[in-house]
Scaffold this motif. Structure first.
Motif, PDB file in Angstrom:
ATOM      1  N   HIS A 189       0.810  -1.220   0.000  1.00 24.08           N
ATOM      2  CA  HIS A 189       0.000   0.000   0.000  1.00 24.08           C
ATOM      3  C   HIS A 189       0.846   1.274   0.000  1.00 24.08           C
ATOM      4  CE1 HIS A 189      -3.744  -2.209   0.761  1.00 24.08           C
ATOM      5  NE2 HIS A 189      -3.066  -2.926   1.642  1.00 24.08           N
ATOM      6  N   LEU A 190       2.166   1.130   0.067  1.00 23.65           N
ATOM      7  CA  LEU A 190       3.017   2.302   0.263  1.00 23.65           C
ATOM      8  C   LEU A 190       3.541   2.891  -1.034  1.00 23.65           C
ATOM      9  CD1 LEU A 190       5.022   1.193   3.427  1.00 23.65           C
ATOM     10  CD2 LEU A 190       2.851   2.425   3.273  1.00 23.65           C
ATOM     11  N   GLY A 191       3.204   2.307  -2.158  1.00 21.75           N
ATOM     12  CA  GLY A 191       3.546   2.913  -3.440  1.00 21.75           C
ATOM     13  C   GLY A 191       5.017   2.903  -3.770  1.00 21.75           C
ATOM     14  N   GLY A 192       5.760   1.916  -3.268  1.00 20.84           N
ATOM     15  CA  GLY A 192       7.164   1.783  -3.640  1.00 20.84           C
ATOM     16  C   GLY A 192       8.034   2.906  -3.136  1.00 20.84           C
ATOM     17  N   ALA A 193       7.815   3.342  -1.895  1.00 19.38           N
ATOM     18  CA  ALA A 193       8.650   4.404  -1.330  1.00 19.38           C
ATOM     19  C   ALA A 193      10.114   3.986  -1.352  1.00 19.38           C
ATOM     20  CB  ALA A 193       8.213   4.688   0.107  1.00 19.38           C
ATOM     21  N   ARG A 194      10.995   4.925  -1.705  1.00 23.32           N
ATOM     22  CA  ARG A 194      12.422   4.623  -1.818  1.00 23.32           C
ATOM     23  C   ARG A 194      13.136   5.026  -0.539  1.00 23.32           C
ATOM     24  NH1 ARG A 194      13.902   4.050  -7.205  1.00 23.32           N
ATOM     25  NH2 ARG A 194      16.020   4.762  -6.800  1.00 23.32           N
ATOM     26  N   SER A 195      14.018   4.176  -0.089  1.00 20.61           N
ATOM     27  CA  SER A 195      14.746   4.450   1.145  1.00 20.61           C
ATOM     28  C   SER A 195      16.010   5.240   0.880  1.00 20.61           C
ATOM     29  CB  SER A 195      15.112   3.139   1.840  1.00 20.61           C
ATOM     30  OG  SER A 195      15.940   3.409   2.938  1.00 20.61           O
ATOM     31  N   ARG A 196      16.329   6.138   1.814  1.00 18.47           N
ATOM     32  CA  ARG A 196      17.589   6.871   1.749  1.00 18.47           C
ATOM     33  C   ARG A 196      18.577   6.341   2.778  1.00 18.47           C
ATOM     34  NH1 ARG A 196      13.627  10.726   1.243  1.00 18.47           N
ATOM     35  NH2 ARG A 196      13.713  11.228   3.457  1.00 18.47           N
ATOM     36  N   ALA A 197      18.271   5.159   3.327  1.00 23.17           N
ATOM     37  CA  ALA A 197      19.164   4.588   4.336  1.00 23.17           C
ATOM     38  C   ALA A 197      20.337   3.921   3.638  1.00 23.17           C
ATOM     39  CB  ALA A 197      18.417   3.580   5.205  1.00 23.17           C
ATOM     40  N   ALA A 198      21.339   4.717   3.273  1.00 22.51           N
ATOM     41  CA  ALA A 198      22.439   4.210   2.458  1.00 22.51           C
ATOM     42  C   ALA A 198      23.194   3.088   3.155  1.00 22.51           C
ATOM     43  CB  ALA A 198      23.396   5.354   2.127  1.00 22.51           C
ATOM     44  N   GLU A 199      23.396   3.213   4.463  1.00 22.10           N
ATOM     45  CA  GLU A 199      24.171   2.197   5.160  1.00 22.10           C
ATOM     46  C   GLU A 199      23.444   0.868   5.203  1.00 22.10           C
ATOM     47  OE1 GLU A 199      26.737   5.009   8.180  1.00 22.10           O
ATOM     48  OE2 GLU A 199      25.492   3.403   8.945  1.00 22.10           O
ATOM     49  N   ALA A 200      22.110   0.904   5.178  1.00 24.51           N
ATOM     50  CA  ALA A 200      21.356  -0.345   5.192  1.00 24.51           C
ATOM     51  C   ALA A 200      21.444  -1.049   3.844  1.00 24.51           C
ATOM     52  CB  ALA A 200      19.890  -0.078   5.543  1.00 24.51           C
ATOM     53  N   GLY A 201      21.701  -0.281   2.790  1.00 24.79           N
ATOM     54  CA  GLY A 201      21.840  -0.867   1.468  1.00 24.79           C
ATOM     55  C   GLY A 201      20.493  -1.129   0.824  1.00 24.79           C
ATOM     56  N   GLY A 202      20.448  -1.053  -0.497  1.00 23.14           N
ATOM     57  CA  GLY A 202      19.234  -1.378  -1.221  1.00 23.14           C
ATOM     58  C   GLY A 202      18.188  -0.286  -1.127  1.00 23.14           C
ATOM     59  N   GLU A 203      17.025  -0.578  -1.675  1.00 23.17           N
ATOM     60  CA  GLU A 203      15.925   0.355  -1.684  1.00 23.17           C
ATOM     61  C   GLU A 203      14.677  -0.348  -1.193  1.00 23.17           C
ATOM     62  OE1 GLU A 203      15.640   1.704  -5.646  1.00 23.17           O
ATOM     63  OE2 GLU A 203      17.403   2.987  -5.547  1.00 23.17           O
ATOM     64  N   GLY A 204      13.691   0.435  -0.808  1.00 24.11           N
ATOM     65  CA  GLY A 204      12.442  -0.145  -0.359  1.00 24.11           C
ATOM     66  C   GLY A 204      11.752   0.765   0.625  1.00 24.11           C
ATOM     67  N   SER A 205      10.556   0.389   1.014  1.00 23.30           N
ATOM     68  CA  SER A 205       9.789   1.168   1.975  1.00 23.30           C
ATOM     69  C   SER A 205      10.453   1.118   3.341  1.00 23.30           C
ATOM     70  CB  SER A 205       8.366   0.607   2.063  1.00 23.30           C
ATOM     71  OG  SER A 205       7.740   0.624   0.801  1.00 23.30           O
ATOM     72  N   ARG A 206      10.359   2.234   4.052  1.00 21.29           N
ATOM     73  CA  ARG A 206      10.940   2.338   5.396  1.00 21.29           C
ATOM     74  C   ARG A 206       9.804   2.216   6.404  1.00 21.29           C
ATOM     75  NH1 ARG A 206      13.470   7.992   3.770  1.00 21.29           N
ATOM     76  NH2 ARG A 206      11.281   8.092   3.131  1.00 21.29           N
ATOM     77  N   VAL A 207       9.703   1.050   7.002  1.00 19.22           N
ATOM     78  CA  VAL A 207       8.576   0.725   7.877  1.00 19.22           C
ATOM     79  C   VAL A 207       9.086   0.491   9.288  1.00 19.22           C
ATOM     80  CG1 VAL A 207       6.708  -0.915   8.324  1.00 19.22           C
ATOM     81  CG2 VAL A 207       7.294  -0.302   5.964  1.00 19.22           C
ATOM     82  N   VAL A 208       8.402   1.067  10.265  1.00 15.76           N
ATOM     83  CA  VAL A 208       8.692   0.791  11.673  1.00 15.76           C
ATOM     84  C   VAL A 208       7.479   0.089  12.267  1.00 15.76           C
ATOM     85  CG1 VAL A 208       9.142   1.764  13.948  1.00 15.76           C
ATOM     86  CG2 VAL A 208      10.274   2.727  11.936  1.00 15.76           C
ATOM     87  N   LEU A 209       7.720  -1.087  12.842  1.00 21.41           N
ATOM     88  CA  LEU A 209       6.664  -1.847  13.497  1.00 21.41           C
ATOM     89  C   LEU A 209       6.751  -1.634  15.000  1.00 21.41           C
ATOM     90  CD1 LEU A 209       7.810  -4.247  11.084  1.00 21.41           C
ATOM     91  CD2 LEU A 209       5.388  -4.604  11.514  1.00 21.41           C
ATOM     92  N   CYS A 210       5.639  -1.235  15.590  1.00 16.10           N
ATOM     93  CA  CYS A 210       5.561  -0.987  17.031  1.00 16.10           C
ATOM     94  C   CYS A 210       4.702  -2.080  17.652  1.00 16.10           C
ATOM     95  CB  CYS A 210       4.958   0.392  17.292  1.00 16.10           C
ATOM     96  SG  CYS A 210       4.778   0.794  19.041  1.00 16.10           S
ATOM     97  N   TYR A 211       5.352  -2.996  18.351  1.00 16.36           N
ATOM     98  CA  TYR A 211       4.669  -4.152  18.935  1.00 16.36           C
ATOM     99  C   TYR A 211       4.390  -3.900  20.411  1.00 16.36           C
ATOM    100  CZ  TYR A 211       4.064  -8.873  20.827  1.00 16.36           C
ATOM    101  OH  TYR A 211       3.581  -9.979  21.477  1.00 16.36           O
ATOM    102  N   CYS A 212       3.183  -4.219  20.847  1.00 15.84           N
ATOM    103  CA  CYS A 212       2.868  -4.131  22.270  1.00 15.84           C
ATOM    104  C   CYS A 212       1.823  -5.178  22.622  1.00 15.84           C
ATOM    105  CB  CYS A 212       2.359  -2.741  22.644  1.00 15.84           C
ATOM    106  SG  CYS A 212       2.079  -2.540  24.425  1.00 15.84           S
ATOM    107  N   ASP A 213       2.220  -6.079  23.504  1.00 18.11           N
ATOM    108  CA  ASP A 213       1.305  -7.044  24.104  1.00 18.11           C
ATOM    109  C   ASP A 213       1.830  -7.255  25.519  1.00 18.11           C
ATOM    110  OD1 ASP A 213      -0.717  -8.802  24.547  1.00 18.11           O
ATOM    111  OD2 ASP A 213      -0.124 -10.268  23.056  1.00 18.11           O
TER     112      ASP A 213
END
Length: 414
Positions: A189-213
């Motif tokens: 659903h994110l429309g192919g957002a491009r990552s600027r995280a050069a050190e992580a390498g590659g491209e792709g959506s930048r997603v943060v998952l917040c887990y709580c249980d």
């Protein structure tokens, strides 16, 4: 296929019997406070119950589970037959494949040195289940398989090389199937957002998952791959949880050890199972959140400190990614509490995270909580983990049958 899913915490054993027959609900239950004043809660199509039970160890907890399965009726005159048992291990996955068939070599490897932290109860339950259900197929579902390929700088602790341990001490991740499924459902659903995280390498959506249980954790995902997480060697290591303080600085732990009369094992048990937000049930979590919003102490301070740790971790994850395209809430408490989601987002104004919409999150669906086109977008993902386990185990066993002996597992390191 009937599938029995067995999960062990430090002092609990939960189980759920999945039956493929349409319209037949699963048998489920939990033996809590194993080794102490144990309690057994259970439900099945023709009834439910709870009460005190005898469970001095995990072998006894397995016996209580087996006794219930032998007594219940799914339908008149039909007791369940256990064909496959999936043992949920919170650590131990060494490849992205989340399922492994149990064999003696694997058990020996996992048991080396008494077992890695976080799986000793699961190992005891595994041995008891193999003895109690010898006719069943036994497989292990690795809870941390999704995280196994994180970059070395994200998973390694900066420990002295002189320490000699029978296993590698590193960050493992938690609820891997859940995080993988939530990522897979949101990223399209994110429309192919491009990552600027050069050190992580590659491209792709930048997603943060917040887990709580019962525990809490934050994970940075680039594309479909996790590259950083707050989860540590076990699920309770990292951020504070409902109960448990998370990670303590060495100085604080040293001070506690010097100034308490408690033996170290007892102190560690208290830190792991007490503190944090200080709640156990969903209604308590929401009560504390409501009191916090009303300014009632001590709930206001406890909830604010709890949420600040999580918001700070989300900011750290976004920094690792080089930006933020989507924030995804996962886990029963995160999905079930708008107040929690609103409080976390309120601490992320610097990342342009908008307040989430107060809308119902339907079971087993992914729900957008931000305006269409807004970036970063905010989501809540309600995932049925039992169905994920059943699907992965079925896929593994079908593939294993096609490979013959080639499907036998080699023991991964713990």
């Amino acid at each position: 296929m009937s599938l029995l899913i067995v999960r062990c915490g430090d002092t609990s054993l939960s189980y759920r019997l999945m039956v493929q027959a349409k319209g037949v609900p699963a048998v489920s239950g939990e033996v809590r406070k194993v080794g102490g004043e144990a309690e057994h809660r259970y439900s099945y199509p023709r009834g439910r119950g709870e009460g005190a039970t005898e469970a001095p160890d995990f072998g006894a907890a397995v016996e209580r589970m087996a006794e219930l399965l032998a007594e219940v009726e799914l339908r008149p005159s039909e007791t369940p037959e256990v064909e496959t048992i999936a043992h949920w291990f919170v650590v131990g996955g060494s490849t992205p494949v989340p399922v492994t068939r149990v064999d003696p070599g694997l058990v020996a490897q996992l048991s080396k040195g008494g077992g890695a932290p976080g799986i000793r109860g699961a190992l005891a339950a595994l041995e008891a289940c193999r003895a109690r259900f010898p006719q069943a197929q036994h497989v292990i579902v690795w809870d941390d398989a999704f995280f196994c390929d994180m970059p070395p700088e994200s998973r390694h602790y900066l420990l002295p090389e002189t320490l000699e341990l029978p296993f590698e001490l590193r960050r493992r991740g938690h609820r891997g199937l859940l995080h993988a499924a939530a990522t897979a459902r949101v990223v399209p659903h994110l429309g192919g957002a491009r990552s600027r995280a050069a050190e992580a390498g590659g491209e792709g959506s930048r997603v943060v998952l917040c887990y709580c249980d019962r525990q809490a954790g934050v994970t940075a995902v680039l594309g479909n791959a996790p590259i950083w997480t707050t989860f540590g060697i076990s699920p309770g290591d990292g951020l504070p949880g409902e109960r448990g303080v998370g990670v303590l600085p060495i100085g604080a732990l040293e001070t506690l050890l010097r100034h308490t009369t408690l033996p170290p094992d007892r102190l560690l048990a208290i830190l792991r199972h007490s503190g944090g937000l200080g709640v156990e049930e969903a209604d308590e979590f929401e009560r504390v959140a409501l009191e916090a919003f009303r300014g009632v102490e001590p709930s206001r301070t406890r909830f604010a400190a709890f949420v600040r740790e999580i918001s700070a971790a989300v900011g750290a994850a976004a920094t690792v990614l080089g930006g933020l395209d989507a924030l995804v809430f996962v886990g029963a408490r995160a999905v079930g509490s708008h107040r929690f989601r609103a409080a976390v987002c309120a601490g992320l104004e610097a990342w342009r995270v908008a307040p989430p919409a107060d809308v119902p999150v339907p079971p087993f669906e992914v729900t957008r909580l931000s305006e269409e086109g807004r970036r970063p977008s905010v989501w809540a993902a309600s995932i049925n983990e039992d169905e994920l386990v059943a699907r992965e185990v079925s896929r593994y066993l079908l593939g294993d049958a096609g490979r013959g002996d080639a499907g036998a597992s080699s023991p991964p390191p713990p």
